[in-house]
Design a protein around this motif. Structure first.
Motif, PDB file in Angstrom:
ATOM      1  N   SER A 172      -2.404   7.189   3.337  1.00 33.66           N
ATOM      2  CA  SER A 172      -3.409   7.790   2.457  1.00 33.66           C
ATOM      3  C   SER A 172      -2.832   8.309   1.155  1.00 33.66           C
ATOM      4  O   SER A 172      -3.559   8.922   0.357  1.00 33.66           O
ATOM      5  CB  SER A 172      -4.107   8.943   3.194  1.00 33.66           C
ATOM      6  OG  SER A 172      -3.168   9.962   3.527  1.00 33.66           O
ATOM      7  N   SER A 173      -1.544   8.068   0.888  1.00 32.44           N
ATOM      8  CA  SER A 173      -0.902   8.572  -0.329  1.00 32.44           C
ATOM      9  C   SER A 173      -1.186   7.652  -1.519  1.00 32.44           C
ATOM     10  O   SER A 173      -1.606   6.506  -1.368  1.00 32.44           O
ATOM     11  CB  SER A 173       0.607   8.703  -0.108  1.00 32.44           C
ATOM     12  OG  SER A 173       1.168   7.448   0.223  1.00 32.44           O
ATOM     13  N   ASP A 174      -0.905   8.176  -2.700  1.00 34.06           N
ATOM     14  CA  ASP A 174      -1.231   7.463  -3.936  1.00 34.06           C
ATOM     15  C   ASP A 174      -0.394   6.195  -4.120  1.00 34.06           C
ATOM     16  O   ASP A 174      -0.912   5.166  -4.573  1.00 34.06           O
ATOM     17  CB  ASP A 174      -1.027   8.390  -5.145  1.00 34.06           C
ATOM     18  CG  ASP A 174      -2.030   9.538  -5.157  1.00 34.06           C
ATOM     19  OD1 ASP A 174      -3.106   9.369  -4.563  1.00 34.06           O
ATOM     20  OD2 ASP A 174      -1.716  10.585  -5.744  1.00 34.06           O
ATOM     21  N   TYR A 175       0.884   6.258  -3.774  1.00 38.18           N
ATOM     22  CA  TYR A 175       1.737   5.097  -4.040  1.00 38.18           C
ATOM     23  C   TYR A 175       1.376   3.914  -3.134  1.00 38.18           C
ATOM     24  O   TYR A 175       1.589   2.761  -3.504  1.00 38.18           O
ATOM     25  CB  TYR A 175       3.221   5.461  -3.927  1.00 38.18           C
ATOM     26  CG  TYR A 175       3.764   5.570  -2.526  1.00 38.18           C
ATOM     27  CD1 TYR A 175       4.383   4.484  -1.919  1.00 38.18           C
ATOM     28  CD2 TYR A 175       3.688   6.761  -1.825  1.00 38.18           C
ATOM     29  CE1 TYR A 175       4.899   4.576  -0.645  1.00 38.18           C
ATOM     30  CE2 TYR A 175       4.207   6.871  -0.552  1.00 38.18           C
ATOM     31  CZ  TYR A 175       4.812   5.775   0.040  1.00 38.18           C
ATOM     32  OH  TYR A 175       5.331   5.879   1.296  1.00 38.18           O
ATOM     33  N   ILE A 176       0.820   4.203  -1.952  1.00 37.49           N
ATOM     34  CA  ILE A 176       0.361   3.110  -1.093  1.00 37.49           C
ATOM     35  C   ILE A 176      -0.890   2.470  -1.687  1.00 37.49           C
ATOM     36  O   ILE A 176      -1.041   1.229  -1.682  1.00 37.49           O
ATOM     37  CB  ILE A 176       0.092   3.625   0.329  1.00 37.49           C
ATOM     38  CG1 ILE A 176       1.401   4.043   0.996  1.00 37.49           C
ATOM     39  CG2 ILE A 176      -0.592   2.547   1.165  1.00 37.49           C
ATOM     40  CD1 ILE A 176       2.385   2.912   1.210  1.00 37.49           C
ATOM     41  N   ARG A 177      -1.782   3.293  -2.215  1.00 38.25           N
ATOM     42  CA  ARG A 177      -2.968   2.731  -2.869  1.00 38.25           C
ATOM     43  C   ARG A 177      -2.574   1.907  -4.089  1.00 38.25           C
ATOM     44  O   ARG A 177      -3.177   0.863  -4.378  1.00 38.25           O
ATOM     45  CB  ARG A 177      -3.916   3.863  -3.269  1.00 38.25           C
ATOM     46  CG  ARG A 177      -4.673   4.456  -2.091  1.00 38.25           C
ATOM     47  CD  ARG A 177      -5.826   5.315  -2.559  1.00 38.25           C
ATOM     48  NE  ARG A 177      -5.342   6.533  -3.214  1.00 38.25           N
ATOM     49  CZ  ARG A 177      -5.151   7.685  -2.553  1.00 38.25           C
ATOM     50  NH1 ARG A 177      -5.399   7.766  -1.258  1.00 38.25           N
ATOM     51  NH2 ARG A 177      -4.732   8.749  -3.199  1.00 38.25           N
ATOM     52  N   THR A 178      -1.546   2.344  -4.803  1.00 34.79           N
ATOM     53  CA  THR A 178      -1.056   1.579  -5.951  1.00 34.79           C
ATOM     54  C   THR A 178      -0.469   0.251  -5.507  1.00 34.79           C
ATOM     55  O   THR A 178      -0.689  -0.795  -6.144  1.00 34.79           O
ATOM     56  CB  THR A 178       0.008   2.393  -6.716  1.00 34.79           C
ATOM     57  OG1 THR A 178      -0.561   3.634  -7.129  1.00 34.79           O
ATOM     58  CG2 THR A 178       0.498   1.628  -7.931  1.00 34.79           C
ATOM     59  N   ALA A 179       0.289   0.268  -4.427  1.00 34.01           N
ATOM     60  CA  ALA A 179       0.879  -0.972  -3.918  1.00 34.01           C
ATOM     61  C   ALA A 179      -0.199  -1.955  -3.495  1.00 34.01           C
ATOM     62  O   ALA A 179      -0.083  -3.165  -3.740  1.00 34.01           O
ATOM     63  CB  ALA A 179       1.803  -0.654  -2.744  1.00 34.01           C
ATOM     64  N   ARG A 180      -1.249  -1.451  -2.883  1.00 30.19           N
ATOM     65  CA  ARG A 180      -2.342  -2.323  -2.494  1.00 30.19           C
ATOM     66  C   ARG A 180      -3.069  -2.869  -3.725  1.00 30.19           C
ATOM     67  O   ARG A 180      -3.495  -4.034  -3.751  1.00 30.19           O
ATOM     68  CB  ARG A 180      -3.319  -1.567  -1.598  1.00 30.19           C
ATOM     69  CG  ARG A 180      -2.795  -1.323  -0.191  1.00 30.19           C
ATOM     70  CD  ARG A 180      -3.708  -0.390   0.568  1.00 30.19           C
ATOM     71  NE  ARG A 180      -3.291  -0.257   1.971  1.00 30.19           N
ATOM     72  CZ  ARG A 180      -3.741   0.670   2.800  1.00 30.19           C
ATOM     73  NH1 ARG A 180      -4.645   1.555   2.368  1.00 30.19           N
ATOM     74  NH2 ARG A 180      -3.316   0.722   4.047  1.00 30.19           N
ATOM     75  N   LEU A 201      -0.085  -6.500  -3.169  1.00 30.22           N
ATOM     76  CA  LEU A 201       0.932  -6.740  -2.147  1.00 30.22           C
ATOM     77  C   LEU A 201       0.263  -7.015  -0.807  1.00 30.22           C
ATOM     78  O   LEU A 201      -0.807  -6.491  -0.500  1.00 30.22           O
ATOM     79  CB  LEU A 201       1.862  -5.528  -2.032  1.00 30.22           C
ATOM     80  CG  LEU A 201       2.713  -5.191  -3.262  1.00 30.22           C
ATOM     81  CD1 LEU A 201       3.565  -3.962  -2.989  1.00 30.22           C
ATOM     82  CD2 LEU A 201       3.594  -6.370  -3.654  1.00 30.22           C
ATOM     83  N   SER A 202       0.899  -7.832  -0.010  1.00 28.75           N
ATOM     84  CA  SER A 202       0.347  -8.171   1.295  1.00 28.75           C
ATOM     85  C   SER A 202       0.334  -6.943   2.197  1.00 28.75           C
ATOM     86  O   SER A 202       1.098  -5.990   2.007  1.00 28.75           O
ATOM     87  CB  SER A 202       1.171  -9.285   1.941  1.00 28.75           C
ATOM     88  OG  SER A 202       2.497  -8.838   2.186  1.00 28.75           O
ATOM     89  N   LYS A 203      -0.524  -6.990   3.202  1.00 28.57           N
ATOM     90  CA  LYS A 203      -0.668  -5.857   4.122  1.00 28.57           C
ATOM     91  C   LYS A 203       0.627  -5.580   4.869  1.00 28.57           C
ATOM     92  O   LYS A 203       1.016  -4.416   5.044  1.00 28.57           O
ATOM     93  CB  LYS A 203      -1.794  -6.144   5.110  1.00 28.57           C
ATOM     94  CG  LYS A 203      -2.112  -4.986   6.039  1.00 28.57           C
ATOM     95  CD  LYS A 203      -3.292  -5.315   6.936  1.00 28.57           C
ATOM     96  CE  LYS A 203      -3.627  -4.145   7.857  1.00 28.57           C
ATOM     97  NZ  LYS A 203      -4.777  -4.453   8.744  1.00 28.57           N
ATOM     98  N   SER A 204       1.316  -6.620   5.296  1.00 26.13           N
ATOM     99  CA  SER A 204       2.568  -6.435   6.031  1.00 26.13           C
ATOM    100  C   SER A 204       3.639  -5.815   5.150  1.00 26.13           C
ATOM    101  O   SER A 204       4.402  -4.948   5.603  1.00 26.13           O
ATOM    102  CB  SER A 204       3.046  -7.776   6.587  1.00 26.13           C
ATOM    103  OG  SER A 204       3.270  -8.703   5.546  1.00 26.13           O
TER     104      SER A 204
END
Length: 305
Positions: free
Chosen positions: A200-208, A212-215
């Motif tokens: 739920s963090s910001d950098y994960i949302r940015t990566a998505r 970037l692929s889910k894996s």
């Protein structure tokens, strides 16, 4: 990084000194050692002779520093009951306990981390509920009862694995499962909580958002940060396994440090008890220090604390 390591090392040394004082003092506070060694039917002269022979008539501080100095040279004296050198007895039993603890920890990690990741990814689904149910059962179930149940199913009924002993790798399967299942729930729940927070963090949302692929998002970016507290917990759990293996070793008749400690306690064999407590505590402290260093390598922010 060097300053952080030195600071953690200083704390570890302080804890080690405290443990040595406590382990030495507890046995002396439990009663008159000379009387315990001589036995209830010994005369006053015999008790006094034993007190002089083992140096128990000297000041307590002198006894402690002599004992600590010998312990630093791995000289823990001679066993009262087994009549052998304590360090030789520990060296013979230690590989069994470490093999059991290492196998149990590896099993717990292999099962707990993937299960925690899946529970976080598929939150509030049947998979998440099954994972949480496994964790609750593992925390509530006594390890000795689970060990006996495994014997009843896989040894007595199915005849797949031996009931007791430590002669081959087959003897370690059931004890490792029983001991590892006790440590697995905490690691699984911590992995799940860490993954939920990281996802739920910001950098994960940015990566998505970058496509970037889910894996790649899960294993390259999320899992690395989520697993940091699990590293420290794994070291703590291994320490608990080494110290608490007496129950499992008794159930499966494994001649490790836990069984040795139990035999020594039941026979008032104080040199063996002191040595086992001190050695296991030192390994526990060393594992905690190693976990702190690994965490600092994985997360540079920890070095500033």
């Amino acid at each position: 990084m060097l300053i952080y390591i030195l600071r953690r090392l200083a704390i570890a040394l302080c804890v080690a000194i405290t443990v040595s004082v406590v382990s030495f003092a507890l046995l002396h506070l439990s009663g008159d050692l000379a009387t315990s060694i001589a036995g209830p039917e010994a005369t006053a002269a015999q008790v006094e002779s034993i007190r002089v022979e083992f140096g128990l008539d000297r000041p307590m501080t002198t006894q402690y520093f002599d004992w600590l100095g010998n312990a630093l040279h791995l000289d823990f004296g001679k066993s009262f009951y087994f009549q052998g050198q304590v360090i030789d007895m520990i060296a013979e039993r230690m590989p069994i306990t470490f093999k059991l603890g290492g196998s149990a920890l590896l099993l717990a990690i292999v099962v707990a981390i993937p299960l925690g990741v899946l529970a976080a990814i598929y939150r509030d689904t049947w998979l998440d509920r099954v994972a949480l149910m496994i964790a609750v059962v593992g925390q509530a179930m006594p390890s000795f009862w689970f060990g006996l149940t495994l014997i009843l199913i896989f040894s007595v009924t199915l005849h797949w694995l031996p009931v007791a002993g430590n002669e081959s790798w087959e003897n370690f399967v059931l004890p490792a499962v029983a001991l590892g299942y006790y440590a697995m729930p905490a690691m699984m729940r911590l992995t799940r909580a860490g993954m939920l927070e990281v996802l739920s963090s910001d950098y994960i949302r940015t990566a998505r958002a970058k496509g970037l692929s889910k894996s790649k998002v899960i294993f390259k970016h999320a899992l690395r940060n989520a697993v940091i507290p699990v590293v420290a917990l794994a070291a703590v759990e291994l320490g608990f396994m080494l110290g608490g293996s007496v129950v499992i070793e008794s159930v499966y008749s494994m001649q490790g440090l836990g069984q040795l400690a139990w035999d020594a306690i039941s026979r008032n064999d104080y040199p063996v008890v002191q040595a086992v407590v001190l050695i296991i505590a030192m390994f526990y402290i060393g594992l905690t220090f190693l976990a702190d260093v690994i965490n600092a390598m994985l997360d540079p922010r920890i070095r500033t604390r």
